[in-house]
Design a protein around this motif. Structure first.
Motif, PDB file in Angstrom:
ATOM      1  N   ASP A 156       0.842  -1.191   0.000  1.00 11.55           N
ATOM      2  CA  ASP A 156       0.000   0.000   0.000  1.00 11.55           C
ATOM      3  C   ASP A 156       0.881   1.245   0.000  1.00 11.55           C
ATOM      4  N   ASP A 203       2.343   7.439  -6.187  1.00 11.67           N
ATOM      5  CA  ASP A 203       0.962   7.350  -6.681  1.00 11.67           C
ATOM      6  C   ASP A 203       0.827   6.141  -7.606  1.00 11.67           C
ATOM      7  N   ALA A 204      -0.397   5.664  -7.760  1.00  8.98           N
ATOM      8  CA  ALA A 204      -0.655   4.421  -8.491  1.00  8.98           C
ATOM      9  C   ALA A 204      -0.248   4.517  -9.955  1.00  8.98           C
ATOM     10  N   LYS A 208       2.464   2.091 -11.785  1.00 13.04           N
ATOM     11  CA  LYS A 208       2.122   1.285 -12.961  1.00 13.04           C
ATOM     12  C   LYS A 208       3.116   1.534 -14.098  1.00 13.04           C
ATOM     13  N   GLU A 219      -2.044  -3.717 -10.303  1.00 11.61           N
ATOM     14  CA  GLU A 219      -3.512  -3.661 -10.229  1.00 11.61           C
ATOM     15  C   GLU A 219      -3.894  -3.038  -8.888  1.00 11.61           C
ATOM     16  N   VAL A 220      -4.653  -1.945  -8.912  1.00 14.04           N
ATOM     17  CA  VAL A 220      -5.158  -1.352  -7.676  1.00 14.04           C
ATOM     18  C   VAL A 220      -6.378  -2.158  -7.250  1.00 14.04           C
ATOM     19  N   GLU A 223      -9.036   0.934  -2.426  1.00 18.03           N
ATOM     20  CA  GLU A 223      -8.676   2.322  -2.155  1.00 18.03           C
ATOM     21  C   GLU A 223      -9.153   2.704  -0.767  1.00 18.03           C
ATOM     22  N   TYR A 229      -4.026   3.520  -1.180  1.00 14.58           N
ATOM     23  CA  TYR A 229      -4.518   2.424  -2.029  1.00 14.58           C
ATOM     24  C   TYR A 229      -3.696   1.170  -1.781  1.00 14.58           C
ATOM     25  N   ALA A 231      -2.128  -2.083  -3.777  1.00 10.10           N
ATOM     26  CA  ALA A 231      -1.767  -2.536  -5.121  1.00 10.10           C
ATOM     27  C   ALA A 231      -1.290  -3.978  -5.091  1.00 10.10           C
TER      28      ALA A 231
END
Length: 503
Positions: A156, A203-204, A208, A219-220, A223, A229, A231
């Motif tokens: 996370d 950040d996601a 990625k 893949e998130v 949240e 989040y 992942a």
């Protein structure tokens, strides 16, 4: 880490012993002084945030708990029966985890640990240990080393861009900052002051992007309520196969037998391809550090006992795998007259109905496994089939027509079993492009002429120029030498312990 500069570990140890402790203070040039509530490091599953509970529910197989702290996550997974190794660079935290009952604890840095893990757990912003974006290549390189095939990283983090967002919605960074998630911190507990350390909030979208460059998918999966989040990171397009039993071996620690068993691991599945004649494949798997309890499919190429005799032993250690088999394999009585008449019929154990998948025609199993059944015999068949028979109800013997033989295809790999139906026939029946063929070819020494073998080799080379062939078991040594003369580096011999990884 020197225990005299271990404020986190000292605070954890004090709280564990007395259920109270002084403030664990956190300093940063960018933020106001903060405090870590120590009780949160000892919380139960029920009091954990939803993101952490989700991660623990998703954990599977061998688990590496990174930056385990007090061991609260490890203890939950340990209670579930998972094999958990907890690591932390804090010596006092490590001692506390041992005192709390965590069974496997190491004072170890993530970037130097070895082994293979099905789940790597990095919670409470655990991926922050990377420290900076520029260190992500080292992070993914370490994943290449320790993440098992079909393994996952559950981590996370938070998108803290909101800290630098103006009223107009514009992100304004200080001049000396290249990415808003890179920060430095220092901790203090009583008179114990730790060394400054770098920490990464990522950040996601950035995660990625960076992961994709190194062959990983992000893949998130959940949240949180405050820009955080969870992942799931996995290797994309990964496939690994390991020969567990075969007639031959280059490894003196592994046993051989007349039989074949291969473990195929993909992003989604662990598929046991045949089980050999006995429990040799299980003993060899143990020596190779492979846990067969997490296999989710076992596929049988045909009904002969040198490929299916080990099922009864497998059923004793695995309680979940679906069994893929032809109904003709289950009911047939198979014999060989090579040298002398003898049964090669498998003694099938009781297979629970909910685990049995009988295949009577070519079809997909799941969305990425295709079974080829009743293979049309339009090309030449192996001459070695002349010795193989089926016993009918009237006790007469008829030549085996191999209706019970099947092949398995997934992700460009085609498993042929023994290829009694003929290698060319199996390839012709496969409706998908084949990058790799693995299995026996039932081309016996002193049965096939050199001319016929050379012609076969030329046809395979011409028809399948992009395909690699791996064979052993019922492919004779002299046969392989003849095929290799024509096919060169397109054909390879395998044996017990052979491991191949493909992307």
């Amino acid at each position: 880490m020197n225990s005299k500069k271990d404020p986190m570990g000292r605070a954890i140890a004090d709280y564990f012993k007395s259920k109270k402790a002084s403030k664990l203070r956190v300093f940063s040039p960018m933020f106001e002084e903060d405090e870590i509530p120590l009780a949160t490091l000892f919380r139960s599953y029920e009091s954990m945030p939803e993101i952490e509970r989700k991660a623990l529910d998703m954990a599977k197989g061998r688990v590496l708990d990174v930056g385990a702290g007090s061991g609260c996550h490890s203890l939950v997974l340990q209670e579930k029966g998972l094999d958990v190794t907890a690591i932390d660079i804090s010596p006092l935290s490590v001692e506390t985890m041992k005192d709390r009952g965590v069974k496997k604890v190491l004072e170890q840095n993530f970037f130097t640990i070895d082994g293979q893990y099905d789940t790597i757990l990095m919670l409470m912003n655990g991926i922050g240990i990377v420290g900076a974006l520029e260190r992500l290549p080292e992070f993914f390189k370490q994943l290449d080393n320790i993440l098992a095939p079909r393994g996952q990283v559950l981590c996370d983090s938070s998108d803290i861009s909101y800290v630098f967002e103006t009223e107009d919605g514009i992100i304004e960074l200080p001049e000396d900052m290249t990415y808003y998630g890179e920060h430095s911190f220092q901790m203090q507990y009583k008179d114990t002051i730790g060394e400054p350390f770098n920490w990464l909030y990522i950040d996601a979208d950035t995660l990625k992007e960076k992961a994709g460059k190194y062959g990983y998918v992000v893949e998130v999966v959940a949240e949180g309520e405050h820009y955080d989040y969870l992942a799931r990171i996995t290797k994309k397009g990964y496939m690994k196969w390991t020969v567990l039993t075969d007639n031959r071996t280059q490894n003196p620690l592994l046993q051989t037998e007349h039989g074949l068993s291969i473990l195929l691991e993909t992003e989604k599945h662990r598929i046991l391809l045949d089980t050999g004649a006995s429990d040799v494949f299980i003993r060899n798997a143990e020596r190779l550090g492979i846990d067969l309890r997490t296999v989710d499919y076992v596929f049988f190429s045909h009904g002969h006992s040198d490929h299916a005799g080990g099922l009864k032993h497998f059923m004793e250690i695995n309680t979940q795998a679906k069994v893929i088999v032809s109904p003709d394999a289950l009911k047939g009585r198979f014999f060989s007259k090579r040298r002398y008449l003898h049964s090669i019929t498998t003694e099938w154990p009781m297979i629970p109905q909910e685990r049995l998948l009988t295949v009577e025609q070519s079809e997909s199993i799941d969305d990425d496994i295709f079974i080829l059944a009743h293979i049309p015999q339009i090309h030449p068949m192996p001459d070695g089939n002349q010795h193989l028979f089926v016993k009918k109800s009237d006790s007469s013997y008829v030549n085996d027509d191999f209706r019970h033989e099947q092949a398995l295809y997934t992700g460009g790999l085609l498993f042929t079993g023994c290829a009694h139906s003929g290698l060319e026939n199996i390839l012709a029946a496969c409706p998908f492009p084949v990058n790799t063929v693995v299995g026996g070819f039932h081309l016996l020494d002193n049965h096939e002429s050199e001319d016929k073998l050379s012609e076969l080799a030329y046809r395979l080379t011409d028809a399948y120029p992009q395909t690699q062939f791996y064979t052993s078991h019922c492919t004779g040594d002299a046969v392989f030498a003849t095929l290799h003369q024509v096919m060169g580096d397109k054909i390879h011999a395998f044996s017990c312990g052979t491991i191949k990884c493909e992307v």
